[in-house]
Design a protein around this motif. Structure first.
Motif, PDB file in Angstrom:
ATOM      1  N   ILE A  82       0.858  -1.185   0.000  1.00  0.00           N
ATOM      2  CA  ILE A  82       0.000   0.000   0.000  1.00  0.00           C
ATOM      3  C   ILE A  82       0.896   1.238   0.000  1.00  0.00           C
ATOM      4  O   ILE A  82       2.013   1.210   0.510  1.00  0.00           O
ATOM      5  N   THR A  83       0.424   2.307  -0.610  1.00  0.00           N
ATOM      6  CA  THR A  83       1.119   3.594  -0.565  1.00  0.00           C
ATOM      7  C   THR A  83       0.226   4.569   0.181  1.00  0.00           C
ATOM      8  O   THR A  83      -0.940   4.756  -0.185  1.00  0.00           O
ATOM      9  N   VAL A  89       5.641   3.645   0.899  1.00  0.00           N
ATOM     10  CA  VAL A  89       5.115   2.330   0.515  1.00  0.00           C
ATOM     11  C   VAL A  89       5.338   1.345   1.656  1.00  0.00           C
ATOM     12  O   VAL A  89       6.439   1.266   2.218  1.00  0.00           O
ATOM     13  N   HIS A 140       0.778  -4.037  -5.185  1.00  0.00           N
ATOM     14  CA  HIS A 140      -0.321  -3.224  -4.655  1.00  0.00           C
ATOM     15  C   HIS A 140      -1.673  -3.900  -4.891  1.00  0.00           C
ATOM     16  O   HIS A 140      -2.627  -3.656  -4.155  1.00  0.00           O
TER      17      HIS A 140
END
Length: 465
Positions: A82-83, A89, A140
């Motif tokens: 996830i960012t 990140v 992601h």
């Protein structure tokens, strides 16, 4: 290669059996982030046929259970990237699971997959892995790992594909070894990974990405040939002795008569062993790397004034003055580039080029590692994987990795092989030889005309068995 040679029987998602205590999220480090533009790692093992009591159904069920147990000790691998709003990140340890694919290739035999020496690698191995051409940034929205078990006519191939921004070779093989141990019947983990992030590599620096994520740094479209070159312990020791002593090469342009003569007329080996190790001694692997650098450069027929680069990935866990945990989970690697002109490389002896590599490796100490981190923080960037000027070689993996310590319950691997990930003209991967004892296998990927030149280079080929 017939497309029907490998067919998928089933796909499923495997979750951790239980959740070990680990931070809910792990921030990617300055060693992880550059790998987001690299493809997932693809490595696997070729095994003999399981015992008859392990029927196909039982084998797949058994491996799924073993994988679930293993994931309990490696919860990040069952997560996703996830960012956050600040651009950092993370690995979110959310138990989203990993892919498990059961495939069959009933017409493929072990003999087909391990052809006689000097043959090119069979293309079939490319069908034994998931996530082809997938960049690590895709973690992601894709699993961070996939296992494909391919049943052959007389054996099994277990292929593991893993996100390169999440693991380096040390972490990859620790997982794979643990998976094999649980499959063999081990009740508890013997090498617990360390998930702490309080290291020199942890940083608030942000790496910016274009909309949709990065692109690959190499095209992957150029024609290539792949071969495994095997080096016995004796051949490695001869190379090491030659690298540590100035030599006269009989013949020119690498087309020797098969004899390398020490200038001082000493024997090529002393009592069958290399000279006793010292801090200033060029290592076996540096000696082999230098010979490969020379011979591939010669085979490329480059202009003498052109600069050629040999890149080597180094493990930094033990290089820091306060050493990192040996089983730190994540990437703890840096790349050491060594440069020389083609003329310098080919007119000097092996001692010259091997010493260049050696001095660069020795100099990569605590201060160098920290300088590398600061340099990256001042200019966050992706790792430039590829051969951009036609004169580069990139050495990855390591003959020190425990690749053959993978007995899933019915014997050690017959071979370790990789998929198509991160392969281009000049990409080399180093594996231990199956027999151990200092033997080395080099997986060499080159343009077809360069590979043909390397095969005729007797300065190199005299060491290949």
């Amino acid at each position: 290669m017939p497309s029907s040679s490998v067919f998928v029987v089933s796909r499923s998602t495997i979750y951790p059996e239980h959740h070990e205590s680990v931070n809910n999220s792990l921030r990617l480090s300055v060693s992880d982030l550059p790998m987001l533009s690299c493809q997932y790692i693809q490595k696997g093992v070729l095994l003999t046929q399981p015992p008859t009591e392990l029927t196909s159904t039982h084998l797949i069920s058994h491996l799924k259970i073993s994988l679930s147990k293993t994931l309990s000790h490696f919860p990040p691998l069952a997560g996703r990237l996830i960012t956050n709003s600040d651009g950092h990140v993370y690995i979110l340890c959310n138990d989203a699971g990993v892919d498990f694919v059961h495939a069959k290739a009933p017409h493929l035999t072990i003999a087909t997959l391990i052809p006689p020496n000097y043959s090119d690698l069979p293309l079939y191995f490319r069908k034994f892995f998931q996530f082809d051409s997938t960049l690590s940034y895709a973690g992601h929205y894709k699993p961070l790992m996939a296992i494909q078990v391919t049943e052959l006519n007389d054996g099994v191939f277990i292929g593991c594909t893993m996100n390169h921004a999440v693991v380096d070779g040390t972490s990859f093989w620790n997982f794979f070894n643990t998976f094999a141990e649980f499959s063999k019947g081990e009740k508890k983990i013997t090498r617990q990974p360390f998930f702490g992030r309080n290291t020199v590599f942890d940083s608030p620096a942000v790496l910016q990405f274009p909309e949709g994520g990065p692109s690959a740094t190499f095209s992957g479209d150029e024609p290539i040939r792949e071969k495994i070159f095997h080096f016995s312990r004796e051949a490695i020791l001869k190379l090491k002795f030659r690298a540590n002593n100035k030599m006269a090469v009989n013949g020119q342009n690498g087309k020797t008569n098969g004899k390398i003569t020490p200038v001082n007329n000493e024997p090529a080996l002393q009592n069958g062993a290399a000279v006793k190790g010292t801090a200033s001694e060029i290592s076996s692997f540096q000696s082999l790397s230098a010979q490969l650098w020379r011979s591939v450069t010669r085979a490329r027929k480059l202009d003498g004034s052109k600069t050629t680069t040999f890149r080597m990935a180094v493990n930094c866990r033990h290089r820091l003055e306060q050493k990192m945990e040996p089983l730190y989970f994540g990437n703890a690697i840096q790349s050491i580039p060594t440069v020389a002109s083609v003329n310098e490389l080919l007119t000097n002896d092996l001692n010259w080029s091997a010493n260049l590599l050696h001095q660069n490796v020795v100099a990569h100490d605590d201060a160098t590692v920290r300088r590398g981190v600061k340099d990256w923080e001042s200019n966050p960037r992706l790792f430039p994987l590829g051969n951009f000027d036609g004169a580069m070689i990139t050495m990855g993996s390591s003959p020190r990795f425990p690749m053959y310590d993978n007995d899933f319950g019915w014997g050690r691997p017959l071979a370790v092989r990789s998929g198509m990930a991160n392969k281009f003209d000049g990409k080399i991967s180093a594996f231990p030889g199956r027999e151990g004892n200092g033997t080395v296998d080099l997986e060499v990927v080159l343009a077809p005309e360069t590979m043909a030149g390397l095969e005729e280079d007797m300065e190199f080929m005299q060491y290949v068995s």
